[in-house]
Write a protein that holds these residues in place. Structure first.
Motif, PDB file in Angstrom:
ATOM      1  N   ARG A   1      -0.004 -61.620  76.053  1.00 47.83           N
ATOM      2  CA  ARG A   1      -0.145 -59.924  75.743  1.00 47.83           C
ATOM      3  C   ARG A   1       0.645 -59.529  77.152  1.00 47.83           C
ATOM      4  N   GLN A   2       1.879 -60.041  77.340  1.00 50.30           N
ATOM      5  CA  GLN A   2       2.725 -59.302  78.219  1.00 50.30           C
ATOM      6  C   GLN A   2       2.126 -59.500  79.499  1.00 50.30           C
ATOM      7  N   GLN A   3       1.311 -60.542  79.889  1.00 48.42           N
ATOM      8  CA  GLN A   3       0.963 -60.738  81.216  1.00 48.42           C
ATOM      9  C   GLN A   3       1.067 -62.241  81.461  1.00 48.42           C
ATOM     10  N   ILE A   4       1.014 -62.498  82.746  1.00 51.20           N
ATOM     11  CA  ILE A   4       1.276 -63.959  83.201  1.00 51.20           C
ATOM     12  C   ILE A   4       0.513 -64.613  84.487  1.00 51.20           C
ATOM     13  N   TRP A   5       0.063 -65.651  84.059  1.00 54.51           N
ATOM     14  CA  TRP A   5      -0.686 -66.177  85.252  1.00 54.51           C
ATOM     15  C   TRP A   5      -0.025 -67.370  85.947  1.00 54.51           C
ATOM     16  N   ASP A   6       0.432 -67.287  87.046  1.00 53.58           N
ATOM     17  CA  ASP A   6       1.520 -68.575  87.531  1.00 53.58           C
ATOM     18  C   ASP A   6       0.758 -69.102  88.714  1.00 53.58           C
ATOM     19  N   VAL A   7       0.396 -70.275  88.682  1.00 54.25           N
ATOM     20  CA  VAL A   7      -0.265 -70.914  89.954  1.00 54.25           C
ATOM     21  C   VAL A   7       0.729 -71.049  90.945  1.00 54.25           C
ATOM     22  N   ARG A   8       1.925 -71.191  90.664  1.00 53.70           N
ATOM     23  CA  ARG A   8       3.062 -71.251  91.666  1.00 53.70           C
ATOM     24  C   ARG A   8       3.164 -69.952  92.845  1.00 53.70           C
ATOM     25  N   SER A   9       3.019 -68.787  92.120  1.00 49.83           N
ATOM     26  CA  SER A   9       3.180 -67.456  92.992  1.00 49.83           C
ATOM     27  C   SER A   9       1.664 -67.095  93.373  1.00 49.83           C
ATOM     28  N   GLY A  10       0.767 -67.939  93.088  1.00 51.28           N
ATOM     29  CA  GLY A  10      -0.729 -67.541  93.763  1.00 51.28           C
ATOM     30  C   GLY A  10      -1.747 -67.347  92.792  1.00 51.28           C
ATOM     31  N   GLY A  11      -1.402 -67.278  91.276  1.00 53.58           N
ATOM     32  CA  GLY A  11      -2.427 -66.923  90.235  1.00 53.58           C
ATOM     33  C   GLY A  11      -2.783 -65.436  90.265  1.00 53.58           C
ATOM     34  N   GLY A  12      -3.492 -65.260  89.673  1.00 54.44           N
ATOM     35  CA  GLY A  12      -3.813 -63.870  89.216  1.00 54.44           C
ATOM     36  C   GLY A  12      -2.819 -63.191  87.981  1.00 54.44           C
ATOM     37  N   TRP A  13      -3.458 -62.555  87.014  1.00 58.93           N
ATOM     38  CA  TRP A  13      -2.689 -61.918  85.777  1.00 58.93           C
ATOM     39  C   TRP A  13      -1.759 -60.930  86.453  1.00 58.93           C
ATOM     40  N   ARG A  14      -0.632 -61.173  86.118  1.00 61.04           N
ATOM     41  CA  ARG A  14       0.512 -59.864  86.391  1.00 61.04           C
ATOM     42  C   ARG A  14       1.186 -59.319  85.023  1.00 61.04           C
ATOM     43  N   ALA A  15       1.611 -57.987  85.208  1.00 63.30           N
ATOM     44  CA  ALA A  15       2.301 -57.692  84.050  1.00 63.30           C
ATOM     45  C   ALA A  15       3.909 -58.149  84.076  1.00 63.30           C
TER      46      ALA A  15
END
Length: 331
Positions: A297-311
């Motif tokens: 839903r146009q959000q990303i959670w990426d362990v490489r950039s520290g996690g957390g949902w980002r738009a």
């Protein structure tokens, strides 16, 4: 030529030259690059280098660079419109001076502050409506240029900060990659000893139709696919490997899309919640599963950039924005 006409012609040239010159206000204006293309090229090169080191596409970073380029293009477009409007005003002012009339349109030549232009111009009772429209157009373009410059600079600054954050996490990501590569090697060795072959046989009896699965995906991706399908399936389909090299993990066999609807339609509210259950479960089990990033839903959670949902930036469609599926990529 009479003295009056010679003087008028000289003034016309002076007015036109002032109008065409870069305008400035009485107040200091912070310097801002109108075209941050050179810095964006450098950030692009850094993004490519980081993607290689991080073993996969960095959507946040590529999104940021693309958004900054769009903002820079908007600045150039507005500046082109502003130049055309200024040229029209130069012609008008020159004509007025040639005829001996003093016109407040010249005020635009000495101020680049859109907030004061109309206040000054409104005091001139002889300003015609057509002239007011021209002034309003110029004021609007000045304001649009200011906003576009601020947006472009903000995008570049945001992208620069993200690059710095990713650079700072390189050692941690390298440790994760080493960890998961060691797990893969140990797994292959166990399977070779037990079956006499290093080949991998995917778990059968999937609940959902799988496109591009089997030997086309990595053992780690197959494990994630199987566990998600067993826990949350059936899905309308699960799409994994595809040959198109779009910079992501699908052609590497390290990504699957768990579809919540068909035909590019928006899922029902129930399926939207179902998708969040999948996405949050994958996030909570990322370390055990080797999940690299999740998009939903146009959000990303990426362990490489520290996690957390980002738009994420708008990609233009329900499917491209991941509204109808959960995307999971693994190391």
């Amino acid at each position: 030529m009479s003295t009056r006409r010679r003087l008028g012609a000289m003034i016309a040239v002076m007015v036109a030259s002032v109008l065409f010159a870069p305008a400035s206000s009485g107040r200091a204006v912070p310097s801002q690059p109108t075209d941050p293309g050179e810095e964006l090229d450098r950030l692009d090169r850094q993004a490519d280098d980081l993607a290689r080191q991080y073993r996969g596409e960095l959507h946040e970073l590529t999104d940021g660079i693309q958004a900054a380029r769009r903002a820079a293009r908007e600045v150039r477009e507005v500046e082109g419109k502003q130049a055309a409007a200024r040229a029209r005003l130069a012609e008008l002012a020159a004509a007025r001076y040639k005829s001996g009339r003093i016109d407040p349109v010249i005020m635009l030549a000495t101020s680049d502050d859109p907030r004061v232009v109309l206040d000054q111009a409104a005091t001139a009772e002889h300003l015609a409506r057509n002239d007011q429209d021209r002034l309003r157009e110029m004021q609007s373009l000045m304001e649009a240029r200011r906003r576009a410059q601020q947006e472009a600079q903000a995008r570049v600054t945001e992208t620069r900060r993200l690059v710095a954050r990713l650079e700072a996490k390189k050692d941690k990501v390298a440790e994760l990659i080493e960890k998961y590569e060691a797990e893969e090697a140990a797994r292959e060795e166990r399977e070779a000893q037990s079956s006499g072959s290093s080949g991998y046989t995917p778990t059968p009896h999937a609940k959902s139709p799988v496109i591009g699965g089997g030997s086309s995906i990595t053992p780690r991706m197959q494990d994630v696919l199987t566990e998600v399908d067993q826990r949350f399936g059936p899905f309308s389909s699960i799409g994994c490997y595809r040959a198109t090299n779009d910079g992501g993990e699908h052609p590497l066999g390290r990504a699957c899309d768990f579809m919540l609807s068909t035909g590019g339609s928006m899922p029902s509210s129930e399926n939207v919640d179902h998708g969040w259950a999948v996405a949050n479960w994958a996030r909570d089990n990322a370390d055990r599963l080797g999940v690299m990033y999740i998009i939903y839903r146009q959000q990303i959670w990426d362990v490489r950039s520290g996690g957390g949902w980002r738009a994420m930036e708008d990609r233009g469609s329900i499917t491209a924005n991941h509204y109808d599926h959960v995307h999971i990529s693994v190391f």
